[in-house]
Design an enzyme around this catalytic site. Sequence first.
Site, PDB file in Angstrom:
ATOM      1  N   PHE A 114       0.807  -1.223   0.000  1.00 23.05           N
ATOM      2  CA  PHE A 114       0.000   0.000   0.000  1.00 23.05           C
ATOM      3  C   PHE A 114       0.840   1.273   0.000  1.00 23.05           C
ATOM      4  CE2 PHE A 114      -0.218   2.523   3.925  1.00 23.05           C
ATOM      5  CZ  PHE A 114       0.653   1.820   4.729  1.00 23.05           C
ATOM      6  N   LYS A 115       2.119   1.163   0.370  1.00 22.49           N
ATOM      7  CA  LYS A 115       2.937   2.379   0.416  1.00 22.49           C
ATOM      8  C   LYS A 115       3.068   3.041  -0.951  1.00 22.49           C
ATOM      9  CE  LYS A 115       5.344   1.463   4.691  1.00 22.49           C
ATOM     10  NZ  LYS A 115       4.764   0.165   5.077  1.00 22.49           N
ATOM     11  N   ASP A 116       2.849   2.274  -2.021  1.00 21.75           N
ATOM     12  CA  ASP A 116       2.890   2.865  -3.365  1.00 21.75           C
ATOM     13  C   ASP A 116       1.903   4.021  -3.508  1.00 21.75           C
ATOM     14  OD1 ASP A 116       4.804   1.129  -4.494  1.00 21.75           O
ATOM     15  OD2 ASP A 116       3.281  -0.390  -4.905  1.00 21.75           O
ATOM     16  N   MET A 119       3.498   7.097  -1.897  1.00 22.05           N
ATOM     17  CA  MET A 119       4.878   7.361  -2.313  1.00 22.05           C
ATOM     18  C   MET A 119       4.923   7.868  -3.753  1.00 22.05           C
ATOM     19  SD  MET A 119       7.782   7.035  -0.629  1.00 22.05           S
ATOM     20  CE  MET A 119       8.012   5.574   0.392  1.00 22.05           C
TER      21      MET A 119
END
Length: 463
Positions: A114-116, A119
């Site tokens: 989920f950090k995409d 980011m």
Amino acid sequence: MTLRPDRYVSTRGAAPIADFAQALLRGMAPDGGLYMPQAWPTLAADAARSARAYGDIARDVLAPFIGDALPPAALDAAIARLVAGFDHPAVTPLVEVEDGLFVLELFHGPTAAFKDLAMQLAASLSDAALAASGERLTLLTATSGDTGAAAVAAFAGAERIRLIVLHPLDRVSPVQRRQMTTCGADNVLNLAVRGDFDDCQRLVKALLATESLRQEGRLSSVNSINWARLAGQIPYYVSAASQLGGRPATWVVPTGNFGDAFAGIAAARMGLPALGFVAAVNANDALARAINDGVYERRAAVQTASVSMDVQAPSNFERLVFEASGRDAETTRAVFETFAREGRVALPDDLLAALRGQVSAVSVNEATTRGQIARAHADWGRIVCPHTAVALAAARMIDRSAGPVVALSTAHPSKFGGFVSDVLGVEPQTAPVIRRLSDKPERLTVIDATEAAALDAVRAFSA
Ligand SMILES: *Cc1c(COP(=O)(O)O)cnc(C)c1O
């Protein structure tokens, strides 16, 4: 004075007001606090009800936080790039796995975690902010795997930014390592540190404080204390609510640094229909003990299968304390200065009551995590990652007669294939982005866990 969502104050109350670009490029506020918008914008009445494209939702959510700090075309370009990098047309699809229980899939992006989502936006917006000022930026980050991979995918090839990622040698999964080391971009330096994650964090702190590096240009970090990363996580809550037709839900968030969960609370401040928030943590349970017992206390880190949640002192807890205390910077400063000094702080009764009004917290052990992976497979034919399993354990405890329960699913199971196949006896199907990981040669520099070695490597990279 009108309070504005595009003006940022520090949770410690002693930093000058910043605009979005300044908060983005600085990361942390100069007084040691975290940036927060002066006021929450309000979602349009239909924003969380009618079905809309992810990009349109993201634009409506984020534009008020940016104001005139960046040209409007910069946000549009950032969102277009984000959406194009996802493998699913809904970007973050919501799946009903059983009556009233939903899984929000946040893993269809370039590194399958989920950090995409935040980011990718942070990278495009940083480039735009630097273009306006003509500056360059060096970003440093320590990673146990997911943050570094997402940062490399987002910042590789950025014109005005150099990215330096420190990971512990041989302690990230092979997939995570290749995601970081095969990008082929000249603006990315991977340092594999002979040590553990804490060594990496220590070296990043030391480099950030190195005066000679600071004089060469802007130096910052891309960890989840950055306001832009937090803001970039608000749209998927609104998207999920729109997929639910605006029915208020209980949101269950697998939690490490509390960035993901705080983005949900921010969304609720803006008008997201919510019955409540549940932070599901693993055996690293400082947050759960703080909320449930009233004492915030650091303990030794425990290694778990949900590695991206192996966090001892969740940095975004400070934002929750600030918000729950009625934005009382005095109280916030006192709590976190005491915690930094003594490793332990008892929360005042009124603050504790206010915190409990915002979020409840549950700690899930390793046996239960394994059990949830097995049960999701048996009941729904669905393979989930260990982080998602922690959320599902908490979600299953909630009575669904009051309304739907949404568990956030933060990574694709094939990123943690070893653990999952150990539980199930079958391998999860490899995510397309992982299948596409090229056989390009890996680029990384192995260093000792000393400040001198780290500084030498950074200097050689600049040359
Ligand atoms: C980072 C991460 C988390 C924890 O998110 P926080 O915002 O730090 O609470 C959960 N799951 C996965 C897969 C992650 O990479």
